[in-house]
Enzyme design. Structure first.
Site: not given
Ligand SMILES: CC(C)(COP(=O)(O)OP(=O)(O)OC[C@H]1O[C@@H](n2cnc3c(N)ncnc32)[C@H](O)[C@@H]1OP(=O)(O)O)[C@@H](O)C(=O)NCCC(=O)NCCS
Length: 388
Positions: A336, A86
């Site tokens: 995301h 991430c």
């Protein structure tokens, strides 16, 4: 040391998109070039792509060259792909930054892209587990939601952080993303909706989680000298740091209510920029789950350790508070798409600093912090300052 400026940025709408991986890259790249008509693909000397698992989700590897070709870019000084789960987007920007600081290149484009909803979202959940320790954790079900739920439980036990406070983060970020036409979710949310949403991993409910989105973002960075001929509104990177304390949750830290690697990185980034937490006007924080934003308030020094729940409750992370956190809607409101997220932070900072963020504009925005994590033990930070 040479200074590095953000001079162009753009992104796609995040969400469940019909567009292919290549088309998302083209859409974001075009938006970045459209944001600064003085830069064209032929000028770009370096190209860095941030992407986590295109091999699994877009059935495509060797993606940096594909992305550059799709945008008409022929990099000759710096070139490659970055994968750091991430946190990939900020790691890619740091790669561009390092190349420019050292004089290896003067003009570098960073693109972040992820296609997560192919072929089906459940496949994305399986893909996500590949970012965790397969031998000891991922294969036993310790995916991201339970991993962050452990932090939420530890924070509740130690500091009394409650479900209302977790929910306030979600409501704030959903209400911010209502003003963002590029966000996955644009309807806002209420406390009732958040607190009645289904339980994912106690105490984290559906609305406390970021979702699986497709999307891409692009940003162009230049040395100060080169920036002078290309923009009269440079935004400089004045601080940056990273810290990693380990991979498997069981190994890196015993007390999951504390994220010392984030505190360490924050202190280094502040020292480099010559500022402190009170100087930050707005922050793009990694709210992959609402507890992550609360712990980030504390480790970044926006409030004392253990006071993160009260910080959101008192409205101190919203407009009119101490520091506006996630004005674009965060990961909870925007979605995301892993490799795109850190680069999307830079696109928001680009708009905010130029006063072009419309109804979500942070008044007088001059200094911004961008933070992503690759799990509770691994953190990446950039500090940007308006240079005009
Ligand atoms: C939370 C999670 C388990 C839910 O997955 P799921 O059970 O398959 O649920 P879906 O994604 O199908 O969503 C169900 C519905 O809720 C909505 N939804 C999902 N997340 C939402 C959110 N944060 N806010 C509002 N609505 C949301 C979806 O749009 C969908 O709506 P629809 O039925 O009208 O289409 C999954 O999104 C997840 O794992 N998220 C975390 C991702 C992650 O780990 N990222 C890395 C972080 S470090």
């Amino acid at each position: 040391m040479r200074r590095v400026a953000l001079i162009a940025a753009g992104l796609t709408r995040f969400g469940i998109r019909q567009a292919t991986y290549r088309e998302l890259i083209q859409e974001a790249g075009k938006a970045a070039f459209d944001s600064n008509k003085n830069v064209s693909p032929k000028d770009i000397e370096g190209f860095v792509l941030s992407s986590v698992f295109p091999e699994r989700s877009a059935f495509q590897s060797h993606v940096a060259c594909l992305a550059a070709e799709s945008l008409g870019v022929r990099p000759r000084k710096l070139f490659g792909r970055v994968e750091n789960m991430c946190g990939s987007g900020i790691v890619a920007i740091r790669t561009a930054y390092t190349a420019i600081v050292t004089g290896l290149a003067d003009l570098v484009m960073v693109v972040g892209a992820e296609k997560m909803n192919v072929p089906v979202p459940t496949e994305a959940a399986l893909n996500m587990i590949t970012g965790l320790d397969r031998d000891w954790e991922g294969s036993y079900g310790l995916a991201a939601p339970p991993m962050f739920a452990l932090s939420a439980q530890a924070h509740a036990a130690k500091y009394g952080t409650n479900e209302e406070q977790l929910s306030m983060v979600s409501v704030k970020n959903h209400n911010h993303s209502k003003n963002n036409p590029y966000a996955h979710f644009q309807k806002g949310s209420t406390m009732e909706q958040v607190m009645c949403s289904r339980m994912i991993s106690t105490p984290l409910r559906l609305f406390h989680c970021s979702t699986m989105s497709d999307g891409a973002a692009a940003a162009i960075f230049a040395s100060e000298e080169r920036a002078k001929g290309l923009t009269d509104k440079p935004i400089f990177i004045t601080g940056t740091a990273q810290a990693a304390h380990g991979y498997a949750v069981a190994n890196f830290h015993r007390d999951l209510s504390h994220w010392p690697a984030l505190k360490e990185a924050a202190n280094d980034a502040y020292a480099m920029a010559g500022i402190g937490p009170d100087d930050i006007d707005f922050a793009e924080l990694h709210d992959c789950f609402s507890i992550a934003e609360i712990i980030a308030y504390e480790e970044l020094g926006f409030c004392e350790k253990g006071e993160g729940g009260k910080f959101i409750e008192q409205g101190l992370s919203d407009y009119g508070g101490k520091v506006v956190v996630n004005p674009r809607g965060g990961l909870i409101g925007c979605g995301h798409p892993l490799g795109a997220t850190g680069v999307a932070h830079a696109t928001e900072i680009f708009l905010q600093m130029r006063g072009e963020a419309g109804p979500r504009q942070v008044p007088g925005a001059k200094i911004a912090l961008s933070h992503t994590n690759s799990g509770p033990g691994e953190h990446h930070i950039l500090i940007f300052e308006k240079g005009f």
